[in-house]
Write an enzyme that holds these catalytic residues in place. Structure first.
Site, PDB file in Angstrom:
ATOM      1  N   ARG A 163       0.832  -1.223   0.000  1.00 24.99           N
ATOM      2  CA  ARG A 163       0.000   0.000   0.000  1.00 24.99           C
ATOM      3  C   ARG A 163       0.860   1.264   0.000  1.00 24.99           C
ATOM      4  O   ARG A 163       0.501   2.267   0.603  1.00 24.99           O
ATOM      5  CB  ARG A 163      -0.943   0.029   1.212  1.00 24.99           C
ATOM      6  CG  ARG A 163      -2.005  -1.031   1.218  1.00 24.99           C
ATOM      7  CD  ARG A 163      -2.977  -0.871   0.046  1.00 24.99           C
ATOM      8  NE  ARG A 163      -4.134  -1.739   0.213  1.00 24.99           N
ATOM      9  CZ  ARG A 163      -4.177  -3.010  -0.129  1.00 24.99           C
ATOM     10  NH1 ARG A 163      -3.124  -3.579  -0.669  1.00 24.99           N
ATOM     11  NH2 ARG A 163      -5.278  -3.715   0.051  1.00 24.99           N
ATOM     12  N   SER A 237     -10.561  -0.414   3.279  1.00 26.06           N
ATOM     13  CA  SER A 237      -9.781  -0.575   4.518  1.00 26.06           C
ATOM     14  C   SER A 237      -9.309   0.789   5.003  1.00 26.06           C
ATOM     15  O   SER A 237      -8.665   1.525   4.260  1.00 26.06           O
ATOM     16  CB  SER A 237      -8.549  -1.438   4.275  1.00 26.06           C
ATOM     17  OG  SER A 237      -8.925  -2.681   3.762  1.00 26.06           O
ATOM     18  N   GLU A 333      -4.551   3.913   6.340  1.00 28.80           N
ATOM     19  CA  GLU A 333      -4.281   3.759   4.909  1.00 28.80           C
ATOM     20  C   GLU A 333      -4.894   4.920   4.133  1.00 28.80           C
ATOM     21  O   GLU A 333      -4.389   5.352   3.104  1.00 28.80           O
ATOM     22  CB  GLU A 333      -4.869   2.423   4.428  1.00 28.80           C
ATOM     23  CG  GLU A 333      -4.440   2.036   3.033  1.00 28.80           C
ATOM     24  CD  GLU A 333      -5.416   1.133   2.339  1.00 28.80           C
ATOM     25  OE1 GLU A 333      -6.029   1.578   1.360  1.00 28.80           O
ATOM     26  OE2 GLU A 333      -5.561  -0.024   2.783  1.00 28.80           O
TER      27      GLU A 333
END
Ligand code: EPU
Length: 337
Positions: A163, A237, A333
């Site tokens: 990520r 997420s 995130e």
């Protein structure tokens, strides 16, 4: 090129947060991008939005928002085994995946139904069900806001991680991604071992494996546990899955034998943040219209009228509680503005 002033960003972020932008421009081509950038006063904050599926606005955005809508899908070259396909940054990601599947080009099927646009996909090296963008990435083109030129980035230049990419770190806010090229396969290599894909394929009664069947399975799994942003505001997420020291993992595993863990880099183990958050008691938690999804604790949701501060406040509480209970530090995130 039309500049809109003081407009609500609610339609432009999947959390459905009603924050305002001081100025807003839709970008449909490279020349309108360069023109818009030339109009932005020095030092004025600039935010490039794609699908708005990875941002949380906690206040009004006191600067310029460029909505990247650069279209187009083009085959750049091909050989016996591969095909190189370039897409405009504004192309909807899932539509692009479906287009490639329709054509029989393999590589993106595990990444079905991820919200957002092509241009954002390399930013955070999107990934799901055992595949990450970096596995099929060839190059991207981006406009340098400092140098005012277009630059091509290879996979190495992008410094992809979990990520992560250079565009979230040292080059943050310095480039606007305009096009991305992917190296897809004419002869598919199926990734079915991750998560519940195999099980889902069996439930679906699939006997002959195809990229379309994998895409369908991924869509069914995602629809089963992730809220549809068109119905309930969310950004997928909210946190990354943390990598912790393997000794720390083993201590936790001793206390909680059912804790899942996946080997990561040397001496580190990745643990699912969703598990930690659920175990800390947050799954299904709700405070006004802000909450934690009741089928996937890693996803924070806006049930309607929540503002960004309320969602952010819940994320703080979750981080403190997971740190206190497990000694694990979570990292967001989602980009916070
Ligand atoms: N889990 C729980 N409780 C929860 C959620 C998860 O116990 O509320 C456990 C599950 O039982 C499972 C493990 O955590 O053992 C992993 O759960 P899941 O397969 O749902 O995946 P995830 O780790 O929570 C990651 C990605 C998702 C991606 C899926 C599938 C991150 C931050 N998220 O989620 O990506 O779709 O794997 O590959 O890595 C996104 O980035 O927005 C995203 C949705």
């Amino acid at each position: 090129m039309e500049i809109k002033y003081n407009i609500s960003l609610k339609p432009y972020n999947t959390f459905g947060i009603d924050a305002e932008a001081k100025a807003f421009v839709s970008i449909a081509a490279e020349d309108s991008l360069t023109e818009a950038v030339s109009l932005i006063p020095e030092k004025e904050p600039l935010l490039v939005l794609g699908g708005g599926s990875n941002v949380l606005f906690t206040r009004h955005f006191n600067g310029w928002v460029l909505k990247n809508e650069i279209p187009g899908i083009e085959v750049k070259k091909e050989n016996e085994n591969n095909i190189w396909v370039e897409a405009g940054a504004g192309v909807n990601w899932h539509q692009f995946v479906l287009y490639c599947i329709e054509k029989g080009w393999a590589g993106l099927e595990n990444l079905s139904l991820i919200p957002g646009c092509v241009g954002a996909s390399p930013m955070q090296n999107i990934g799901a069900y055992g595949v990450e963008i970096k596995d099929v990435f060839e190059y991207l083109e981006a406009y340098s806001l400092h140098e005012k030129t277009f630059v091509t980035f290879s996979a190495t230049d992008c410094k992809f991680g979990y990520r992560e990419s250079v565009f979230k770190k040292e080059l943050k806010n310095r480039f606007v991604i305009t096009r991305v090229c992917f190296r897809l396969s004419k002869k598919p290599f199926f990734h079915t071992t991750y998560g519940s894909i195999q099980q889902e394929l069996e439930t679906m009664g699939v006997t002959e494996l195809t990229i379309k069947a994998i895409s369908d399975a991924v869509i069914r799994i995602r629809q089963g546990k992730l809220p549809d942003p068109a119905v309930t505001g969310n950004a997928g997420s909210f946190f990354k899955n943390p990598e912790i020291d393997t000794n720390h993992y083993l201590e936790l595993k001793y206390r909680y034998p059912e804790l899942p863990g996946y080997p990561a880099s040397m001496g580190r183990t990745k643990v699912p943040a969703g598990w930690l958050i659920e175990k800390a008691g947050w799954k299904g938690y709700r405070e006004g219209d802000a909450g934690v999804h009741d089928r996937q604790a890693l996803v924070l949701v806006n049930y309607g009228q929540a503002n960004g501060e309320q969602i952010y406040a819940i994320s703080e509480k979750i981080m403190n509680s997971v740190l206190e209970k497990f000694g694990v530090e979570l990292e967001r995130e989602v980009n916070i503005y």
